[in-house]
Design a protein around this motif. Structure first.
Motif, PDB file in Angstrom:
ATOM      1  N   ILE A   1       0.831  -1.198   0.000  1.00  0.00           N
ATOM      2  CA  ILE A   1       0.000   0.000   0.000  1.00  0.00           C
ATOM      3  C   ILE A   1       0.872   1.257   0.000  1.00  0.00           C
ATOM      4  CG2 ILE A   1      -1.765   1.265   1.267  1.00  0.00           C
ATOM      5  CD1 ILE A   1      -2.722  -1.363   2.410  1.00  0.00           C
ATOM      6  N   VAL A   2       1.868   1.260   0.869  1.00  0.00           N
ATOM      7  CA  VAL A   2       2.771   2.413   0.936  1.00  0.00           C
ATOM      8  C   VAL A   2       3.483   2.594  -0.399  1.00  0.00           C
ATOM      9  CG1 VAL A   2       4.910   3.263   1.953  1.00  0.00           C
ATOM     10  CG2 VAL A   2       3.140   2.329   3.417  1.00  0.00           C
TER      11      VAL A   2
ATOM     12  N   MET B   1       2.662   1.726  -3.377  1.00  0.00           N
ATOM     13  CA  MET B   1       1.764   2.231  -4.413  1.00  0.00           C
ATOM     14  C   MET B   1       1.471   3.719  -4.220  1.00  0.00           C
ATOM     15  SD  MET B   1      -1.716   0.264  -5.406  1.00  0.00           S
ATOM     16  CE  MET B   1      -2.548   1.353  -4.269  1.00  0.00           C
ATOM     17  N   SER B   2       1.233   4.102  -2.957  1.00  0.00           N
ATOM     18  CA  SER B   2       0.909   5.499  -2.667  1.00  0.00           C
ATOM     19  C   SER B   2       2.044   6.410  -3.078  1.00  0.00           C
ATOM     20  CB  SER B   2       0.677   5.705  -1.173  1.00  0.00           C
ATOM     21  OG  SER B   2      -0.231   4.788  -0.686  1.00  0.00           O
ATOM     22  N   VAL B   3       3.262   6.034  -2.676  1.00  0.00           N
ATOM     23  CA  VAL B   3       4.396   6.907  -2.965  1.00  0.00           C
ATOM     24  C   VAL B   3       4.641   6.981  -4.462  1.00  0.00           C
ATOM     25  CG1 VAL B   3       6.838   7.333  -2.533  1.00  0.00           C
ATOM     26  CG2 VAL B   3       5.420   6.381  -0.730  1.00  0.00           C
TER      27      VAL B   3
ATOM     28  N   TRP C   1       2.416   6.735  -6.795  1.00  0.00           N
ATOM     29  CA  TRP C   1       1.384   7.582  -7.352  1.00  0.00           C
ATOM     30  C   TRP C   1       1.709   9.045  -7.078  1.00  0.00           C
ATOM     31  CZ3 TRP C   1      -1.909   7.121 -10.979  1.00  0.00           C
ATOM     32  CH2 TRP C   1      -2.983   7.997 -11.089  1.00  0.00           C
ATOM     33  N   TRP C   2       2.168   9.306  -5.890  1.00  0.00           N
ATOM     34  CA  TRP C   2       2.558  10.659  -5.481  1.00  0.00           C
ATOM     35  C   TRP C   2       3.637  11.214  -6.409  1.00  0.00           C
ATOM     36  CZ3 TRP C   2       6.767  11.600  -1.459  1.00  0.00           C
ATOM     37  CH2 TRP C   2       6.784  12.939  -1.035  1.00  0.00           C
TER      38      TRP C   2
END
Lengths: 239, 51, 228
Positions: free
Chosen positions: A167-168, A170-172, A174-175
């Motif tokens: 999850i982390v 993917m988030s980063v 995307w960021w």
């Protein structure tokens, strides 16, 4: 924990493991020498590419450690065997060590390559977050003294931490994409794959040895705990 | 060019040094943990009055 | 039928927690004051240039809510720790889920009120104009809050009952909150400037996904945490 249950844990026997330890260390040295010998300097990176022979295997094996934490945490929740808890904890400690090493090596590589000590890319940032997650895991174990509660809570924290990793990441990622920042290019030439794999296996041997010995120490201490607990409750022992 | 390679060499050396320091450091920690745990077990057994 | 019982029990737990909080008025007021203080400190750290402050506002807002909210999470278990009222509750079937749901509800209300104050003060301190997209902004705030409160309530169940709870809760919680906070901050940032790049939708979807994942996993895991 009844007195009867106290004796289901046996002190681990080191057996031939110390020999394996020597083998692992020598194998790693040999793998590194081999990598130096057979791979010429990279066109673009020159000697720097040699850092990857330590950095990448460490990163891969860190992932293996955390996978072990997740697996043995699940097993503990399922079977409630203290040994699974201790294996998970040992894997977490070794994983955190490899994690820290991955970060430092990543920084050592980043500085001459891009001129900065740190980049907020998905891989490096996720690795840093995982380090913090498992530092928290180790702190949890340190601050909870009651063994059953500690084991149960660690298992839960370990599993939650492990599922957070994708999850982390993917988030980063995307960021980073949203802000159109260049992602760090993957710089692995197939020519170097053999040396990488060889070193990865070497670090795997080290990992196995570390976890095994850490587990031995943890289990011995746990048995000692139970022996003195049973003694405190009174009555003769047959440990 | 040579000076760039030379300074890169420092980074490579640092990387390997850090790697081995970690390994040796952890081996020392394992050694001390194992010793401490065996001492704890021996101590616990004497308290318990085991043979 | 059993579900209704669980809901009633959850509501009872939430009500009890909120009433205890209300009686100790010092609780919410202090936390809200802390949130505002943190905002001011951010102002000093990032200002006084108007552009810089406006750019930093989404981050500062959420971090202020986080740091102040952390105090609420540990204290939500204080009632039980002091009075030992946890054990009798545990004897009902499905009780653990009800306890968790009840605490989630109470913390949600508490943090919501905290957010209202933090956002109101941010509007003033950070020169924020309320955008036309404010309904979506409200949605983002609520979704972000769900993630924050879910993980906060969950980890506080462990941290509040261990040694060094003040450091253990942030240590466990903050890394786990990175995805939620990142998504909430980015969506807030996008919406505050009217969402010209249409980023907010993607981040909002991510927020929903995170909330679902964390709600499910914490509900499943809470059984094990409260059992010990």
């Amino acid at each position: 924990m009844t007195a009867a249950a106290a004796f289901t844990l046996e002190v681990p026997n080191p057996g031939r493991w110390p020999i394996f330890g020597w083998f692992a260390v020598l194998f790693l040295a040999g793998a590194q020498i081999t990598a130096f010998a057979i791979s010429p300097p990279d066109r673009d990176m020159g000697d720097l590419q040699k850092i990857l022979y330590v950095h990448v295997p460490t990163a891969w094996n860190m992932g293996i450690c955390y996978l072990l934490v997740a697996i043995y945490s699940f097993r503990f929740l399922w079977k409630r065997d203290d040994r699974d808890d201790l294996i998970a904890a040992s894997a977490a400690e070794v994983g955190t060590l490899l994690n820290g090493l991955t970060l430092v090596l990543g920084m050592i590589w980043a500085r001459p390559t891009w001129g900065v000590w740190w980049v907020w890319d998905a891989r490096l940032t996720s690795t840093l977050i995982m380090f913090l997650v498992f530092a928290g895991y180790l702190a949890l174990r340190a601050f909870v003294e009651e063994p059953d509660r500690r084991a149960l809570w660690s298992a839960v924290a370990g599993i939650m931490g492990a599922i957070n990793y994708p999850i982390v990441y993917m988030s980063v990622r995307w960021w980073r994409t949203i802000h159109q920042v260049q992602s760090t290019p993957s710089t692995l030439d197939p020519t170097y794959t053999f040396s990488l794999r060889l070193n990865a296996v070497a670090v795997l041997f080290i990992l196995i040895y570390f976890i095994r010995r850490r587990y031995e120490a943890a289990l011995t201490e746990r048995v000692a705990e139970q022996v003195s607990q049973a003694a405190a409750l009174g009555g003769p022992l047959n440990a | 060019m040579p000076e760039m390679i030379a300074s890169n060499g420092y980074y490579v050396a640092a990387a390997y040094a850090v790697g081995w320091l970690c390994i040796l450091g952890y081996l020392l920690r394992l050694h001390s943990l194992l010793r401490r745990s065996r001492e704890a077990l021996a101590h616990a057994k004497t308290i318990g009055g085991a043979p | 039928m059993a579900f209704r019982d669980e809901w009633l029990r959850a509501r009872a737990v939430a009500w009890k927690d909120l009433m205890a909080e209300r009686r100790s008025k010092a609780g919410f007021n202090s936390v809200a004051a802390l949130g505002v203080t943190i905002l001011v400190l951010f102002g000093f750290a990032l200002g006084p240039d108007a552009e810089a402050i406006r750019a930093a506002a989404p981050g500062a807002l959420w971090l202020a809510a986080l740091f102040a909210g952390v105090l609420a999470f540990n204290r939500s278990y204080q009632v039980e720790l002091d009075g030992g009222a946890l054990e009798p509750l545990l004897m009902y079937p499905g009780a653990r889920r009800s306890i968790f749901a009840g605490k989630l509800l109470a913390n949600f209300v508490f943090v919501f009120l905290l957010l209202v104050i933090v956002i109101a003060v941010s509007l003033v301190l950070f020169h924020i104009t309320v955008p036309s997209t404010w309904p979506r902004l409200l949605l983002v705030v609520l979704l972000g809050e769900v993630g924050l409160v879910t993980l906060g309530t969950f980890y506080a169940a462990m941290a509040s009952r261990s040694r060094a709870r003040e450091v253990l809760l942030p240590l466990l919680l903050f890394p786990m909150l990175v995805p939620v906070l990142l998504a909430a901050m980015q969506a807030t940032k996008a919406l505050l400037v009217g969402d010209v790049m249409h980023d907010a939708g993607a981040w909002t979807n991510l927020l929903v996904a995170y909330d679902v994942i964390f709600l499910i996993s914490t509900f499943l895991a809470f059984d094990y945490v409260i059992e010990a």
